[in-house]
Design a protein around this motif. Structure first.
Motif, PDB file in Angstrom:
ATOM      1  N   LEU B  59       0.586  -1.216  -0.124  1.00  0.00           N
ATOM      2  CA  LEU B  59       0.063  -0.057  -0.127  1.00  0.00           C
ATOM      3  C   LEU B  59       0.945   1.239   0.060  1.00  0.00           C
ATOM      4  O   LEU B  59       0.299   2.480  -0.484  1.00  0.00           O
ATOM      5  CB  LEU B  59      -0.818  -0.178   1.194  1.00  0.00           C
ATOM      6  N   ASP B  63       9.320   6.800   1.036  1.00  0.00           N
ATOM      7  CA  ASP B  63       9.983   7.254  -0.362  1.00  0.00           C
ATOM      8  C   ASP B  63      11.271   7.780  -0.371  1.00  0.00           C
ATOM      9  O   ASP B  63      11.959   8.007  -1.344  1.00  0.00           O
ATOM     10  CB  ASP B  63       8.894   8.211  -0.845  1.00  0.00           C
ATOM     11  N   LYS B  64      11.893   7.878   0.849  1.00  0.00           N
ATOM     12  CA  LYS B  64      13.229   8.485   0.992  1.00  0.00           C
ATOM     13  C   LYS B  64      14.037   7.132   0.806  1.00  0.00           C
ATOM     14  O   LYS B  64      15.267   7.146   0.089  1.00  0.00           O
ATOM     15  CB  LYS B  64      13.531   8.965   2.329  1.00  0.00           C
ATOM     16  N   ARG B 127       4.848  11.357   3.453  1.00  0.00           N
ATOM     17  CA  ARG B 127       3.546  10.889   2.593  1.00  0.00           C
ATOM     18  C   ARG B 127       2.885  12.397   1.964  1.00  0.00           C
ATOM     19  O   ARG B 127       1.968  12.191   1.186  1.00  0.00           O
ATOM     20  CB  ARG B 127       2.626  10.211   3.294  1.00  0.00           C
ATOM     21  N   LYS B 128       3.733  13.389   2.419  1.00  0.00           N
ATOM     22  CA  LYS B 128       2.992  14.946   1.927  1.00  0.00           C
ATOM     23  C   LYS B 128       1.513  14.896   2.136  1.00  0.00           C
ATOM     24  O   LYS B 128       0.398  15.299   1.617  1.00  0.00           O
ATOM     25  CB  LYS B 128       3.109  15.114   0.605  1.00  0.00           C
TER      26      LYS B 128
END
Lengths: 185, 154
Positions: B59, B63-64, B127-128
């Motif tokens: 899911l 991202d880093k 996740r912004k």
């Protein structure tokens, strides 16, 4: 002197061999250096729109999936879907990750693409494959040490270590020391 | 020289063909029987520090550094986080939406309210998404899987 000729020849050939790896490590070094400003591995494109659905569409998970796929114009094949809570749904197609909020009717389509060349460079630079690559990377590091040290003795006279070379080498060594004094100690 | 180049190209192409379809991460999976994530989450203490094999749709992925991913449970609205040591395994963001088979140990994480706020704020930044600190009212306990090995299938 004969040894200098040999040194130059070895320095030259090792330099040729390490050119590709040096470019890969340098590009990746710049990329991961700015990890706070950008994603060094992926290009993430997000687009949010409003998708109006009627109550019939929202009556079950399956009808919701069908309606979102059809009404949002998604033409990729649906791989999976998931309901994180009763108010939202996630759809995963070949190309897009779609999130739909039932109350706000906001639909977000996300597309994730690897950054060509940089992603692969980071993979190698950060030793993600491990295994034999670890030793290739070690050999590369030793090669760079050899290039650095042998480079000191490539040129004779005042442009070499007798004057210019010594001062520039000291200047180069002082750069990290200066920053350690500024930030570390 | 030509022969060496030909062998190198052959090895590269073979590797690409083998890696298509599914990809392995970390250690080889040793368990044969899968445990449903819903079963683990219903009684997590029973599985504490035990090795499990779970399966679900990916899911989200860190991202880093690709140091964690969330996979869906067999039941709606349930998911579990797979956490790995930074750099030990790197999960790909392009894995989102794909099926993951993961072997790992069930862990219990208990954190103070302040740490929970810090962690949630950090995750929201990653996740912004928006985060409201008042949504965390006290110490938090959650369960995750320390990932040892995984197979991600297209």
């Amino acid at each position: 002197m004969k040894w200098r000729r040999w040194l130059r020849a070895i320095h030259r050939d090792i330099g040729y061999i390490l050119t590709g790896l040096t470019v890969i490590y340098s590009v990746s070094g710049i990329a991961v250096n700015h990890v706070d400003q950008w994603n060094p591995n992926y290009i993430i494109e997000k687009k949010t729109t409003i998708l109006k659905l009627d109550n019939k569409d929202k009556s079950s998970t399956q009808s919701l999936v069908n309606a979102i796929m059809y009404k949002s114009g998604e033409d990729e094949i649906l791989k999976n879907s998931f309901r994180p809570d009763s108010n939202s749904i996630k759809l995963f197609t070949e190309k897009h990750n779609i999130t739909y909020n039932i109350t706000s009717e906001e639909l977000t389509k996300e597309e994730i693409k690897g950054r060509p060349f940089i992603k692969e460079s980071n993979y190698l630079h950060l030793n993600t494959p491990k295994k034999i690559w670890t030793y290739v990377a070690d050999a590369f590091a030793f090669g760079l040490i050899f290039l650095a040290v042998s480079g000191l003795f490539m040129v004779k006279g005042r442009n070499g270590m007798k004057w210019r070379g010594t001062w520039l080498t000291i200047a180069g060594i002082l750069i990290p020391i200066l920053f350690l004094l500024l930030y570390y100690y | 020289m030509k022969k060496i180049c030909a062998v190198l190209i052959f090895v590269l192409l073979s590797t690409l063909l083998v890696s298509a379809g599914q990809k392995e991460y970390g250690k080889k999976i040793t368990l044969k029987d899968k445990t449903k994530i819903s079963v683990i989450l219903n009684n997590p203490d029973k599985f504490l520090n035990k090795k499990v094999l779970v399966e679900g749709t990916i899911l989200a992925v860190c991202d880093k550094r690709g140091c964690w991913m969330e996979i869906s449970s067999d039941k709606e609205a349930q998911k579990i986080k797979i956490k790995v040591k930074d750099g030990e395994i790197v999960f790909p963001m392009t894995g989102i939406g794909k099926k993951a088979l993961v072997e790992g140990e069930v862990q219990k994480i208990s954190i103070t309210k302040d740490d929970a706020i810090k962690q949630a704020k950090h995750e929201a930044e990653e996740r912004k998404t928006k985060f409201d600190p008042s949504s965390i009212t006290g110490p938090v306990t959650y369960y995750q899987i320390k990932g040892l090995g995984a197979v991600i299938t297209e």
